[in-house]
Design a protein around this motif. Structure first.
Motif, PDB file in Angstrom:
ATOM      1  N   ARG A 129      46.298  90.086  24.452  1.00  0.00           N
ATOM      2  CA  ARG A 129      47.526  89.772  24.786  1.00  0.00           C
ATOM      3  C   ARG A 129      48.482  89.483  23.967  1.00  0.00           C
ATOM      4  N   ASP A 130      49.663  89.638  23.711  1.00  0.00           N
ATOM      5  CA  ASP A 130      50.608  89.304  22.857  1.00  0.00           C
ATOM      6  C   ASP A 130      51.145  87.708  23.124  1.00  0.00           C
ATOM      7  N   PRO A 131      50.694  86.740  22.407  1.00  0.00           N
ATOM      8  CA  PRO A 131      50.943  85.594  22.831  1.00  0.00           C
ATOM      9  C   PRO A 131      52.411  85.183  22.948  1.00  0.00           C
ATOM     10  N   ALA A 132      53.339  85.909  22.327  1.00  0.00           N
ATOM     11  CA  ALA A 132      54.664  85.828  22.624  1.00  0.00           C
ATOM     12  C   ALA A 132      55.523  86.287  23.505  1.00  0.00           C
ATOM     13  N   ASP A 133      54.473  87.096  24.310  1.00  0.00           N
ATOM     14  CA  ASP A 133      54.887  87.860  25.658  1.00  0.00           C
ATOM     15  C   ASP A 133      54.675  86.832  26.811  1.00  0.00           C
ATOM     16  N   LEU A 134      55.437  85.784  26.843  1.00  0.00           N
ATOM     17  CA  LEU A 134      55.196  84.785  27.812  1.00  0.00           C
ATOM     18  C   LEU A 134      55.709  84.951  29.348  1.00  0.00           C
ATOM     19  N   PRO A 135      55.054  84.783  30.261  1.00  0.00           N
ATOM     20  CA  PRO A 135      55.524  84.803  31.852  1.00  0.00           C
ATOM     21  C   PRO A 135      56.927  84.530  31.895  1.00  0.00           C
TER      22      PRO A 135
ATOM     23  N   ASN B   8      52.711  72.431  23.624  1.00  0.00           N
ATOM     24  CA  ASN B   8      52.836  73.619  22.688  1.00  0.00           C
ATOM     25  C   ASN B   8      54.153  73.831  22.719  1.00  0.00           C
ATOM     26  N   ASP B   9      54.764  74.077  21.220  1.00  0.00           N
ATOM     27  CA  ASP B   9      55.936  74.379  21.147  1.00  0.00           C
ATOM     28  C   ASP B   9      56.376  75.764  21.439  1.00  0.00           C
ATOM     29  N   ALA B  10      55.476  76.843  21.757  1.00  0.00           N
ATOM     30  CA  ALA B  10      55.857  78.148  22.201  1.00  0.00           C
ATOM     31  C   ALA B  10      55.811  78.060  23.905  1.00  0.00           C
ATOM     32  N   THR B  11      55.255  77.441  24.427  1.00  0.00           N
ATOM     33  CA  THR B  11      55.453  77.346  25.860  1.00  0.00           C
ATOM     34  C   THR B  11      56.045  75.980  26.510  1.00  0.00           C
ATOM     35  N   ARG B  12      56.599  75.146  25.709  1.00  0.00           N
ATOM     36  CA  ARG B  12      57.305  74.047  26.169  1.00  0.00           C
ATOM     37  C   ARG B  12      58.304  74.229  27.064  1.00  0.00           C
ATOM     38  N   SER B  13      59.129  75.113  26.951  1.00  0.00           N
ATOM     39  CA  SER B  13      60.173  75.109  27.860  1.00  0.00           C
ATOM     40  C   SER B  13      59.965  76.381  29.197  1.00  0.00           C
ATOM     41  N   LEU B  14      58.755  76.628  29.138  1.00  0.00           N
ATOM     42  CA  LEU B  14      58.488  77.836  30.088  1.00  0.00           C
ATOM     43  C   LEU B  14      58.540  77.093  31.406  1.00  0.00           C
ATOM     44  N   PRO B  15      59.380  77.677  32.344  1.00  0.00           N
ATOM     45  CA  PRO B  15      59.263  77.328  33.783  1.00  0.00           C
ATOM     46  C   PRO B  15      58.325  77.120  34.584  1.00  0.00           C
ATOM     47  N   VAL B  16      57.713  75.794  34.984  1.00  0.00           N
ATOM     48  CA  VAL B  16      56.553  75.653  35.535  1.00  0.00           C
ATOM     49  C   VAL B  16      56.893  75.027  37.164  1.00  0.00           C
ATOM     50  N   VAL B  17      56.359  75.783  37.952  1.00  0.00           N
ATOM     51  CA  VAL B  17      56.514  75.375  39.464  1.00  0.00           C
ATOM     52  C   VAL B  17      55.252  74.907  40.133  1.00  0.00           C
ATOM     53  N   VAL B  18      55.029  73.601  40.389  1.00  0.00           N
ATOM     54  CA  VAL B  18      53.795  73.509  41.116  1.00  0.00           C
ATOM     55  C   VAL B  18      54.040  73.888  42.495  1.00  0.00           C
ATOM     56  N   LEU B  19      52.893  74.606  43.085  1.00  0.00           N
ATOM     57  CA  LEU B  19      52.900  75.081  44.380  1.00  0.00           C
ATOM     58  C   LEU B  19      51.550  74.788  45.034  1.00  0.00           C
TER      59      LEU B  19
ATOM     60  N   TRP C 167      64.577  80.869  40.241  1.00  0.00           N
ATOM     61  CA  TRP C 167      63.745  80.958  38.874  1.00  0.00           C
ATOM     62  C   TRP C 167      64.108  82.072  38.210  1.00  0.00           C
ATOM     63  N   LEU C 168      64.226  83.236  38.924  1.00  0.00           N
ATOM     64  CA  LEU C 168      64.168  84.712  38.272  1.00  0.00           C
ATOM     65  C   LEU C 168      65.553  85.234  38.202  1.00  0.00           C
ATOM     66  N   VAL C 169      66.563  84.789  38.966  1.00  0.00           N
ATOM     67  CA  VAL C 169      67.875  85.358  39.154  1.00  0.00           C
ATOM     68  C   VAL C 169      68.882  84.415  38.751  1.00  0.00           C
ATOM     69  N   LEU C 170      69.131  83.168  39.397  1.00  0.00           N
ATOM     70  CA  LEU C 170      69.977  82.206  39.094  1.00  0.00           C
ATOM     71  C   LEU C 170      69.853  81.448  37.839  1.00  0.00           C
ATOM     72  N   ASN C 171      68.617  80.814  37.565  1.00  0.00           N
ATOM     73  CA  ASN C 171      68.504  79.884  36.518  1.00  0.00           C
ATOM     74  C   ASN C 171      68.868  80.837  35.108  1.00  0.00           C
ATOM     75  N   HIS C 172      69.105  80.122  34.261  1.00  0.00           N
ATOM     76  CA  HIS C 172      69.338  80.791  32.761  1.00  0.00           C
ATOM     77  C   HIS C 172      68.378  80.100  31.940  1.00  0.00           C
ATOM     78  N   SER C 173      67.463  80.345  31.402  1.00  0.00           N
ATOM     79  CA  SER C 173      66.471  79.990  30.761  1.00  0.00           C
ATOM     80  C   SER C 173      66.950  79.901  29.213  1.00  0.00           C
ATOM     81  N   ARG C 174      65.915  79.124  28.515  1.00  0.00           N
ATOM     82  CA  ARG C 174      66.558  78.968  27.152  1.00  0.00           C
ATOM     83  C   ARG C 174      65.954  80.111  26.513  1.00  0.00           C
ATOM     84  N   PRO C 175      66.834  80.496  25.406  1.00  0.00           N
ATOM     85  CA  PRO C 175      66.626  81.889  24.647  1.00  0.00           C
ATOM     86  C   PRO C 175      65.479  81.646  24.018  1.00  0.00           C
TER      87      PRO C 175
END
Length: 143
Positions: free
Chosen positions: A53-59, A83-94, A135-143
């Motif tokens: 898997r491409d590690p840059a292709d984050l969910p 981890n710098d690459a995943t630090r800003s990845l949105p995580v929701v505990v369910l 998280w998928l429509v309204l939120n603007h994630s970091r570039p």
């Protein structure tokens, strides 16, 4: 292009409920499912069976259960935030847990949101729709 949503969940019934809820909510993102915390880290960091898997292709979003085999959700969250690459990845505990300690500990580790899984299917679908919309429509994630 819709990025995957990573669902980290060890209960097959909850995986199926989540799939049904996403279908019902008409969320177009593919659901990548892993059954434990070690697999989640392998997926995110492109190791083990996910080494191709491409590690840059984050969910676009990680839906994380807390009580997982091998590596628990808190440790997964800690690794993501460490981890710098995943630090800003949105995580929701369910999770099913309503323990104040779990809520406090996961926010201290940097979770974006903490949601208790509703037991009722209609409420579960409603909750997943809200998560998807925000998280998928309204939120603007970091570039």
């Amino acid at each position: 292009m819709h990025k995957d949503i990573l669902l980290v969940e060890d209960n097959p019934d909850d995986v199926e409920l989540t799939r049904l809820a996403f279908d019902e909510a008409k969320i177009a993102n593919q659901l990548a499912v892993v059954g434990d915390g070690a697999e989640a880290l392998d997926y995110l960091f492109a190791r083990g069976r996910f080494a191709d898997r491409d590690p840059a292709d984050l969910p676009s979003l990680v839906l994380l259960d807390l009580n997982l085999p091998k590596v628990d959700g808190r440790e997964v969250l800690q690794a993501i935030r460490g981890n710098d690459a995943t630090r800003s990845l949105p995580v929701v505990v369910l999770t099913t847990s309503t323990e104040p300690f779990d809520v406090e500990a996961t926010y201290a580790l940097g979770v974006n949101s903490y949601i208790q899984k509703p037991v009722d299917f209609e409420q579960f679908v409603w909750a997943v729709k809200q998560v998807g919309l925000y998280w998928l429509v309204l939120n603007h994630s970091r570039p």
